[in-house]
Design an enzyme around this catalytic site. Structure first.
Site, PDB file in Angstrom:
ATOM      1  N   GLU A 256       0.884  -1.166   0.000  1.00  0.00           N
ATOM      2  CA  GLU A 256       0.000   0.000   0.000  1.00  0.00           C
ATOM      3  C   GLU A 256       0.915   1.206   0.000  1.00  0.00           C
ATOM      4  O   GLU A 256       1.578   1.480   1.001  1.00  0.00           O
ATOM      5  CB  GLU A 256      -0.862   0.022   1.269  1.00  0.00           C
ATOM      6  CG  GLU A 256      -1.816  -1.149   1.412  1.00  0.00           C
ATOM      7  CD  GLU A 256      -2.899  -1.141   0.368  1.00  0.00           C
ATOM      8  OE1 GLU A 256      -3.190  -0.070  -0.189  1.00  0.00           O
ATOM      9  OE2 GLU A 256      -3.426  -2.222   0.079  1.00  0.00           O
ATOM     10  N   CYS A 295      -3.071   8.896   3.337  1.00  0.00           N
ATOM     11  CA  CYS A 295      -2.761   8.329   2.025  1.00  0.00           C
ATOM     12  C   CYS A 295      -3.920   8.531   1.056  1.00  0.00           C
ATOM     13  O   CYS A 295      -3.734   8.514  -0.151  1.00  0.00           O
ATOM     14  CB  CYS A 295      -2.451   6.845   2.164  1.00  0.00           C
ATOM     15  SG  CYS A 295      -3.724   5.950   3.046  1.00  0.00           S
TER      16      CYS A 295
HETATM   17  P1  NAP Z   1       8.371   4.883   4.611  1.00  0.00           P
HETATM   18  O1  NAP Z   1       9.484   5.806   4.904  1.00  0.00           O
HETATM   19  O2  NAP Z   1       8.370   4.169   3.317  1.00  0.00           O
HETATM   20  O3  NAP Z   1       8.326   3.856   5.826  1.00  0.00           O
HETATM   21  C1  NAP Z   1       7.280   2.906   5.958  1.00  0.00           C
HETATM   22  C2  NAP Z   1       7.736   1.766   6.845  1.00  0.00           C
HETATM   23  O4  NAP Z   1       8.774   1.023   6.190  1.00  0.00           O
HETATM   24  C3  NAP Z   1       8.318   2.193   8.185  1.00  0.00           C
HETATM   25  O5  NAP Z   1       7.873   1.295   9.176  1.00  0.00           O
HETATM   26  C4  NAP Z   1       9.806   2.073   7.963  1.00  0.00           C
HETATM   27  O6  NAP Z   1      10.533   1.844   9.145  1.00  0.00           O
HETATM   28  C5  NAP Z   1       9.851   0.835   7.103  1.00  0.00           C
HETATM   29  N1  NAP Z   1      11.080   0.653   6.333  1.00  0.00           N
HETATM   30  C6  NAP Z   1      11.846   1.598   5.743  1.00  0.00           C
HETATM   31  N2  NAP Z   1      12.874   1.008   5.090  1.00  0.00           N
HETATM   32  C7  NAP Z   1      12.741  -0.334   5.272  1.00  0.00           C
HETATM   33  C8  NAP Z   1      13.496  -1.473   4.862  1.00  0.00           C
HETATM   34  N3  NAP Z   1      14.581  -1.358   4.118  1.00  0.00           N
HETATM   35  N4  NAP Z   1      13.080  -2.704   5.259  1.00  0.00           N
HETATM   36  C9  NAP Z   1      11.980  -2.850   6.027  1.00  0.00           C
HETATM   37  N5  NAP Z   1      11.234  -1.794   6.449  1.00  0.00           N
HETATM   38  C10 NAP Z   1      11.607  -0.557   6.074  1.00  0.00           C
HETATM   39  O7  NAP Z   1       6.956   5.652   4.670  1.00  0.00           O
HETATM   40  P2  NAP Z   1       6.408   6.650   5.787  1.00  0.00           P
HETATM   41  O8  NAP Z   1       7.149   7.939   5.670  1.00  0.00           O
HETATM   42  O9  NAP Z   1       6.310   5.981   7.121  1.00  0.00           O
HETATM   43  O10 NAP Z   1       4.891   6.842   5.313  1.00  0.00           O
HETATM   44  C11 NAP Z   1       4.451   7.861   4.450  1.00  0.00           C
HETATM   45  C12 NAP Z   1       4.025   7.300   3.116  1.00  0.00           C
HETATM   46  O11 NAP Z   1       3.131   6.217   3.306  1.00  0.00           O
HETATM   47  C13 NAP Z   1       3.260   8.302   2.271  1.00  0.00           C
HETATM   48  O12 NAP Z   1       3.833   8.334   0.998  1.00  0.00           O
HETATM   49  C14 NAP Z   1       1.837   7.747   2.204  1.00  0.00           C
HETATM   50  O13 NAP Z   1       1.156   8.027   1.013  1.00  0.00           O
HETATM   51  C15 NAP Z   1       2.040   6.302   2.394  1.00  0.00           C
HETATM   52  N6  NAP Z   1       0.868   5.687   2.997  1.00  0.00           N
HETATM   53  C16 NAP Z   1       0.110   4.836   2.251  1.00  0.00           C
HETATM   54  C17 NAP Z   1      -1.014   4.235   2.809  1.00  0.00           C
HETATM   55  C18 NAP Z   1      -1.856   3.290   2.020  1.00  0.00           C
HETATM   56  O14 NAP Z   1      -2.680   2.614   2.619  1.00  0.00           O
HETATM   57  N7  NAP Z   1      -1.704   3.187   0.725  1.00  0.00           N
HETATM   58  C19 NAP Z   1      -1.358   4.495   4.134  1.00  0.00           C
HETATM   59  C20 NAP Z   1      -0.566   5.359   4.869  1.00  0.00           C
HETATM   60  C21 NAP Z   1       0.552   5.945   4.281  1.00  0.00           C
HETATM   61  P3  NAP Z   1      11.328   3.029   9.916  1.00  0.00           P
HETATM   62  O15 NAP Z   1      10.317   4.057  10.257  1.00  0.00           O
HETATM   63  O16 NAP Z   1      11.870   2.319  11.093  1.00  0.00           O
HETATM   64  O17 NAP Z   1      12.348   3.516   8.935  1.00  0.00           O
END
Ligand code: NAP
Length: 513
Positions: A256, A295
């Protein structure tokens, strides 16, 4: 400084080292740290598979549904405490916090009710049986059984409660243990919920583990019965999907990701109508709820060219009515974005958009100290500029894009987002609506229709409902969650049983009646 601990292999464990920092985005103060350094990820996976899985599968669907209902109630009992933590660590106003926390308990309760009628067989019947042979003697039936692995859930920072529990609800009901990993920056609410779940004793040991910090080498321990459901940015989603171990073992991955959602105003909607009022209030809500960090929030607002000035003026007036300030204070409806990195990203995003669009209100200037961003509405100079359809500015920011008023044109423009979670359409013209829905459908997970007939009862397009699917193609990650019992498909194996009708139908067919 407190290190938020993880719940692994039946015990709470604080990681070693410095870890990542959690801050209060209103004051900038550091409030805790997270670390999983020293956690043996292989042992965590084995504990889920060997202890949690068998214990959950020993329960019937009905018993697991009852468990979900009780977990929902246990979390709800701590609602006020969780709302305070959401303000401190996520910059959430009380309304924003409720959207997340009540969304979490509501989804658990909804899955409890979906599961109530699933009976006490250890599998789900999938569709009707089918004659395969020359006569009905040789028969086929699909069923779905819980997979024998673990569900790893990696969650985004913006919904620490809902993001974790909407995923856990479907996995638990299916009979699959979970390992939950919240985003580090806003982990406080998820961490407190993890303590509530463990203290409640409601989920069998091994059915729930919680990693507060980095995932480390967790994904390298997964195999073909396991699955990963990820929510976050498209960049991280692509990285996770491409993890060699997951590719090699065909581990199921659901992504997602981010999305350039849109709202479309049809030319038939006049300014005195309920539909127009609904359009204005939903766009303003999307821009300001959770400081635009949803999102599903509409980023592109398509408006018939001759209405752009009027709509711009009305939206600016709507946004001016939203009080910005310390989210812990009563009456404030727009708090800061969740952390300093996000703040810098949003400001940089506004700068990029302002190269191709005029700012009607807001901008890059900070309205006060802390991670605050003024609600920023822009109007595109040229709707065809690629950046407007590619850049998700994850904050209280949206752009009005003029279009000619044709349904096919609007659908084609929305599709330039290359796959979105939701598109909201405002029209009272059934023919126009039918045409645009069919144009939008291949590119969206959800199409939301606003009209005078449903205005009074409609729930806002940014709200994800447990009974309807959530996800979207392409850019939005290509995944699908929720949708009532459809949400269990990811956690179960569909198998075709073929044999003598008397046996197949009696043992694996639809129950009589
Ligand atoms: P993110 O930076 O991609 O991080 C998401 C998750 O992935 C965090 O728990 C992060 O952990 C983890 N992560 C990062 N690198 C990883 C790796 N190499 N291996 C395993 N896990 C890893 O996103 P975010 O800043 O938290 O969220 C914002 C984005 O999410 C926005 O773009 C939004 O549109 C999207 N979003 C989408 C939905 C949907 O349902 N489609 C819902 C909510 C948000 P750490 O924090 O520990 O780095």
């Amino acid at each position: 400084m407190q290190i938020l601990d993880s719940y692994v292999c039946g015990a709470w464990k604080a990681g070693a080292g410095e870890g990542a920092e959690l801050t209060n985005p209103t004051s900038g103060e550091t409030i805790a740290r997270t670390s999983t350094k020293g956690v043996d990820m292989g042992a965590v996976v084995r504990h889920a598979r060997d202890v949690g899985g068998p214990a959950l599968r020993a329960l019937t669907f009905e018993q697991r549904a009852a468990m979900l209902k009780a977990v929902s109630a246990a979390i709800h009992a701590h609602r006020d405490e969780l709302l305070d933590l959401a303000a401190a660590n996520g910059g959430n106003t009380r309304g924003d916090g409720k959207f997340d926390v009540d969304g979490a308990t509501g989804t658990l309760a909804a899955y409890a009710s979906f599961g109530k009628s699933l009976g006490d067989r250890p599998f789900l019947v999938d569709g009707e049986g089918l004659q395969l042979g020359r006569t009905a003697r040789f028969w086929g039936q699909h069923i779905r059984v819980p997979r024998r692995g673990v569900a790893v859930h990696i969650n985004a920072y913006n919904f620490p409660a809902w993001g974790m529990l909407e995923k856990a609800a479907a996995a638990w009901l299916a009979g699959v243990p979970v390992i939950e990993k919240p985003a580090a920056a806003t982990a406080l609410v998820a961490w407190r919920i993890a303590h509530i779940i463990v203290e409640s004793g409601l989920v069998p040991e091994g059915g729930f583990q919680f990693l507060c910090g980095s995932a480390g080498d967790l994904l390298d321990h997964l195999r073909g019965q396991d699955c990963v459901a990820f929510t976050g940015s498209a960049t991280t989603g692509a990285l996770i999907r491409g993890t060699p171990n997951l590719v090699e073992h065909n581990v199921r991955v659901n992504v997602e990701a981010d999305s350039l959602n849109s709202a479309i105003l049809a030319p038939d909607v006049d300014s005195g109508s309920e539909t127009y009022g609904l359009f204005l209030s939903n766009v303003a809500l999307d821009m300001t709820q959770k400081a635009g960090q949803k999102c599903t929030a509409a980023r592109r607002i398509f408006v018939p060219r001759e209405r752009v000035a009027e709509v711009g003026q009305d939206l600016v007036a709507e946004l001016a009515r939203v009080p910005l300030g310390d989210p812990a204070e009563n009456g404030v409806r727009l708090g800061p974005v969740a952390h300093a990195r996000q703040h810098a990203d949003v400001i940089a995003g506004i700068q990029k958009l302002s190269a191709v669009a005029d700012i009607l209100t807001g901008g890059t200037e900070a309205p006060r100290a802390g991670c605050f961003v003024s609600p920023t509405l822009l109007v595109a100079k040229d709707t065809n500029e690629a950046v407007l359809h590619e850049l998700e500015v994850f904050g209280p920011v949206a752009t009005i894009l003029p279009y000619g008023g044709d349904a096919d044109e609007a659908a084609e423009l929305a599709a330039r987002g290359e796959g979105s979670l939701v598109c909201s359409v405002y029209s009272n013209d059934a023919d126009w609506t039918e045409r645009i829905v069919l144009g939008l459908a291949p590119y969206h997970g959800r199409v939301w229709l606003g009209s005078d007939k449903s205005a009074e009862q409609s729930l806002p397009p940014g709200m994800v409902l447990p009974g309807m699917v959530h996800g979207g193609p392409g850019r939005a990650g290509g995944g699908e969650e929720l949708g009532g019992l459809r949400g269990l498909e990811f956690y179960t194996q569909r198998v075709a049983i073929q044999g003598f009708k008397g046996l197949v139908e009696a043992r694996f067919g639809q129950p009589p009646g």
